[in-house]
Design a protein around this motif. Structure first.
Motif, PDB file in Angstrom:
ATOM      1  N   ARG A 138      47.307  32.422  -8.083  1.00 39.47           N
ATOM      2  CA  ARG A 138      46.654  31.109  -8.076  1.00 39.47           C
ATOM      3  C   ARG A 138      46.939  30.347  -6.783  1.00 39.47           C
ATOM      4  O   ARG A 138      46.025  29.746  -6.193  1.00 39.47           O
ATOM      5  CB  ARG A 138      47.141  30.287  -9.285  1.00 39.47           C
ATOM      6  CG  ARG A 138      46.549  28.895  -9.362  1.00 39.47           C
ATOM      7  CD  ARG A 138      45.037  28.935  -9.454  1.00 39.47           C
ATOM      8  NE  ARG A 138      44.475  27.593  -9.514  1.00 39.47           N
ATOM      9  CZ  ARG A 138      43.406  27.212  -8.827  1.00 39.47           C
ATOM     10  NH1 ARG A 138      42.784  28.072  -8.032  1.00 39.47           N
ATOM     11  NH2 ARG A 138      42.956  25.985  -8.947  1.00 39.47           N
ATOM     12  N   ASP A 142      51.574  34.365 -12.914  1.00 37.35           N
ATOM     13  CA  ASP A 142      50.243  34.018 -12.422  1.00 37.35           C
ATOM     14  C   ASP A 142      50.291  33.106 -11.189  1.00 37.35           C
ATOM     15  O   ASP A 142      49.262  32.871 -10.553  1.00 37.35           O
ATOM     16  CB  ASP A 142      49.438  33.303 -13.513  1.00 37.35           C
ATOM     17  CG  ASP A 142      49.171  34.197 -14.711  1.00 37.35           C
ATOM     18  OD1 ASP A 142      49.150  35.427 -14.534  1.00 37.35           O
ATOM     19  OD2 ASP A 142      49.004  33.655 -15.823  1.00 37.35           O
ATOM     20  N   GLU A 162      44.916  31.784  -3.956  1.00 40.31           N
ATOM     21  CA  GLU A 162      43.515  31.375  -4.069  1.00 40.31           C
ATOM     22  C   GLU A 162      43.312  29.963  -3.529  1.00 40.31           C
ATOM     23  O   GLU A 162      42.340  29.699  -2.798  1.00 40.31           O
ATOM     24  CB  GLU A 162      43.068  31.421  -5.538  1.00 40.31           C
ATOM     25  CG  GLU A 162      42.906  32.820  -6.107  1.00 40.31           C
ATOM     26  CD  GLU A 162      42.624  32.794  -7.596  1.00 40.31           C
ATOM     27  OE1 GLU A 162      42.744  31.705  -8.223  1.00 40.31           O
ATOM     28  OE2 GLU A 162      42.293  33.860  -8.154  1.00 40.31           O
ATOM     29  N   TYR A 194      47.911  24.155 -13.214  1.00 37.23           N
ATOM     30  CA  TYR A 194      47.378  25.063 -12.199  1.00 37.23           C
ATOM     31  C   TYR A 194      47.430  26.534 -12.609  1.00 37.23           C
ATOM     32  O   TYR A 194      46.582  27.323 -12.198  1.00 37.23           O
ATOM     33  CB  TYR A 194      48.146  24.871 -10.890  1.00 37.23           C
ATOM     34  CG  TYR A 194      48.172  23.431 -10.453  1.00 37.23           C
ATOM     35  CD1 TYR A 194      47.108  22.873  -9.762  1.00 37.23           C
ATOM     36  CD2 TYR A 194      49.266  22.612 -10.770  1.00 37.23           C
ATOM     37  CE1 TYR A 194      47.117  21.541  -9.377  1.00 37.23           C
ATOM     38  CE2 TYR A 194      49.284  21.277 -10.393  1.00 37.23           C
ATOM     39  CZ  TYR A 194      48.214  20.742  -9.698  1.00 37.23           C
ATOM     40  OH  TYR A 194      48.230  19.423  -9.330  1.00 37.23           O
ATOM     41  N   TYR A 195      48.424  26.929 -13.400  1.00 37.79           N
ATOM     42  CA  TYR A 195      48.549  28.306 -13.875  1.00 37.79           C
ATOM     43  C   TYR A 195      49.404  28.303 -15.134  1.00 37.79           C
ATOM     44  O   TYR A 195      50.202  27.394 -15.358  1.00 37.79           O
ATOM     45  CB  TYR A 195      49.147  29.225 -12.804  1.00 37.79           C
ATOM     46  CG  TYR A 195      50.460  28.733 -12.239  1.00 37.79           C
ATOM     47  CD1 TYR A 195      51.671  29.079 -12.829  1.00 37.79           C
ATOM     48  CD2 TYR A 195      50.490  27.907 -11.119  1.00 37.79           C
ATOM     49  CE1 TYR A 195      52.871  28.615 -12.329  1.00 37.79           C
ATOM     50  CE2 TYR A 195      51.689  27.430 -10.608  1.00 37.79           C
ATOM     51  CZ  TYR A 195      52.869  27.791 -11.215  1.00 37.79           C
ATOM     52  OH  TYR A 195      54.057  27.315 -10.723  1.00 37.79           O
TER      53      TYR A 195
END
Length: 253
Positions: free
Chosen positions: A28, A24, A31, A18-19
């Motif tokens: 993420r 980060d 989002e 996912y990241y």
């Protein structure tokens, strides 16, 4: 690894699907929640066979929340816990739903939550000694640092105030864990994609399971609560998979 990364107590390791790195994660995750906000309550209602709100209400009552209390609901998401707490505390009380996702908070307002605030659990925008209770419903896995978050939670509580953290935890047995993984990582994400036509929701629900599977052990969470000075820190287990973590801010002498 920096000194800060060594001392930070993340609820789970970096999840490269996912990241790419810890810094980060916040962007993420925000989002994913923003893009899935309108579908989230439908998905969780299906996931819990419609029993999720009843369980949350019972947990709030077990914790002792009553009419007139001031409650901060951190990681409020679409506001279900906030909305239920709002009904319990009544007009004389106050419930504030806090979440970093604008999309999720917009759903909370639609549900009927009266007071919302954008923010992170690790940096609460409230004065010391403000709330009687601090709740968090199935969002503990999304904070960056358990220690920093718990210190903030204690700060905004009144002396004698109580924390209630609700989480889903892996069952102890391998068979039960395998069944839950299949249900939460395969069935629910695909139902989200088919019936809500949302690929983003499918990704979010797969992430949901991965954070459960990779989460630090319950004992680590209890120890982190104790390390911030919270008294009577403990975990209660409901139906083998629901964890209710509680702790009380010491009363001033």
């Amino acid at each position: 690894m920096t000194k800060d990364e060594q001392t930070r107590l993340a609820p789970h390791p970096v999840l490269p699907d996912y990241y790419g790195k810890a810094e980060d994660r916040r962007t993420r995750v925000d989002e994913m929640f923003d893009s899935s906000a309108e579908h989230y309550d439908w998905i969780t209602d299906v996931m819990s066979f419609g029993s999720g709100r009843m369980y949350r209400r019972q947990a709030l009552l077990r914790a002792g929340i009553k009419a007139g209390d001031k409650v901060l609901d951190v990681g409020a998401g679409t506001g279900v816990v906030s909305w239920l707490a709002q009904q319990i505390v009544g007009e004389e009380g106050l419930v504030v739903a806090l979440d970093p996702s604008k999309g999720m908070l917009s759903q909370a307002v639609k549900l009927g939550v009266e007071h919302t605030s954008m923010g992170l659990g690790e940096a609460l925008p409230f004065p010391d000694d403000t709330f009687d209770y601090l709740t968090m419903g199935f969002a503990l896995r999304h904070v960056a640092d358990l220690g920093a978050a718990f210190a903030e939670y204690q700060r905004v509580l009144k002396p004698g105030g109580k924390i209630l953290l609700l989480e889903i935890t892996r069952p102890e047995g391998k068979i039960a864990t395998a069944f839950l993984k299949f249900y939460l990582k395969i069935i629910i994400p695909n139902l989200a994609k088919i019936f809500r036509r949302s690929a983003d929701s499918k990704v979010l629900m797969r992430y949901y399971w991965d954070t459960i599977e990779q989460c630090v052990p319950p004992a680590t969470i209890v120890e982190a609560l104790k390390a911030t000075g919270l008294e009577q820190s403990k975990r209660a287990v409901v139906l083998s998979i629901f964890s209710e973590y509680t702790g009380i801010k010491p009363a001033r002498v």
